[in-house]
Design an enzyme around this catalytic site. Structure first.
Site, PDB file in Angstrom:
ATOM      1  CG  ASP A 286    -135.348  23.148  34.999  1.00 44.28           C
ATOM      2  OD1 ASP A 286    -134.952  23.368  36.167  1.00 44.28           O
ATOM      3  OD2 ASP A 286    -136.549  22.981  34.705  1.00 44.28           O
TER       4      ASP A 286
ATOM      5  CD  GLU B   1    -141.130  19.174  45.679  1.00 36.51           C
ATOM      6  OE1 GLU B   1    -140.425  19.744  44.841  1.00 36.51           O
ATOM      7  OE2 GLU B   1    -142.304  18.814  45.471  1.00 36.51           O
TER       8      GLU B   1
END
Length: 319
Positions: free
Chosen positions: A215, A278
């Site tokens: 995106d 992460e």
């Protein structure tokens, strides 16, 4: 009378003998002359090397009638097979600063974007998202890896904008969309690890890996999708963060590592499920190995995020 007849007969015999001797000499001379001509004729077609058998024109200027005559070595490049063929041109290196870049881009997500339009606008891109510049040789081979699930609408816009950008940047690249099957909690970093391994299975020449959310679209094509001597963070100014870093250690959105850098940090963490976490772990792995994050100028590291409904599939991760 008999003495006169004997003398005449002796002279006639000597004349006949002399005539026979003269005839013999003429015959010998003619024989050797014809023999020499035949010898020269057959020697012309004798085998002195493979170049003469395959390409007799290459030795037409040499005296092939001589047993020790050899074709000059300088004539060997004239053999057609030694010339570079049109199917293997020698291309110059691609420039570090591609001349076709346009700079700031107008990015909008309101126009319909069918895949047919993406294919029509990018005729040089092969099936599977592979592209190689036709006019130069890139220094790197780039794999662009996208973690993916339920974002077909975003992917069409990403392909629409990124293929022309990457082609203008004179990249040899391939796009890998790594889809997570099922409805379990999304694991972005694990998908990136899978993409790294799958890309190398297809082409071991990949030496640069760009990890991109589906995106995010760059707003400036001078933000070159290449790897450097340090891990690279590309998306440093996203519109959702007011075009600035949310914090100094942020490494999310779009990042790039060379093959050696990826292996040095032992890949990405597999234990993070859901949204966030992460990126910080990857940043720490890079720091612990003694490497530093490199970033583009903030004026060209700007990105727009495609809007989406986070609750559509009941998962916090917008991937």
């Amino acid at each position: 009378m008999s003495r006169l007849l004997g003398g005449t007969l002796e002279r006639v015999c000597k004349a006949v003998l002399l005539l026979c001797l003269l005839h013999f000499l003429v015959a010998v001379i003619l024989y050797f002359d014809v023999y020499a001509q035949h010898l020269a004729f057959f020697t012309r077609f004798s085998v002195h090397g493979p170049a003469r058998v395959l390409h007799p024109a290459a030795s037409s200027n040499s005296n092939c009638s001589r047993p020790n005559a050899t074709a000059p070595s300088s004539r060997l490049p004239e053999v057609p097979s030694a010339r570079p063929g049109p199917t293997a041109p020698v291309l110059p290196p691609c420039p570090d600063s591609p001349p076709g870049l346009v700079g700031r881009l107008l990015i909008e997500f309101t126009s319909p974007m069918p895949l047919e339009r993406v294919q029509r606008e990018n005729p040089g891109v092969l099936l599977g998202g592979r592209y190689t510049p036709p006019d130069c040789t890139p220094a790197q081979t780039v794999a662009v890896i996208i973690p993916f699930r339920h974002r077909e609408h975003h992917l069409r816009y990403w392909l629409h904008y990124l293929h022309p950008i990457l082609r203008r940047q004179r990249l040899r690249y391939g796009v890998y969309v790594i889809n997570q099957h099922g409805e379990d909690t999304f694991n972005r970093a694990k998908l990136l690890n899978v993409g790294f391994l799958e890309a190398l299975k297809e082409d071991a020449a990949y030496d640069c890996f760009i990890f991109s959310d589906v995106d995010l679209v760059p707003m400036d094509d001078r933000n070159l999708y290449r790897c450097s001597d340090q891990p690279r963070h590309f998306a440093i100014a996203m519109d959702k963060f007011g075009f600035r870093l949310p914090y100094a250690g942020y490494f999310g959105g779009v990042s790039g590592l060379s093959k050696a850098q990826f292996l040095r940090i032992n890949g990405f963490p597999n234990e993070y499920w859901g949204w966030g976490g992460e990126d910080d772990d990857i940043f720490n792995r890079i720091s612990l190995t003694g490497m530093k994050i490199s970033r583009p100028d903030i004026r060209i590291g700007r990105y727009r995020m495609i809007k989406h409904d986070r609750d559509k599939h009941n998962e916090p991760n917008p991937q």
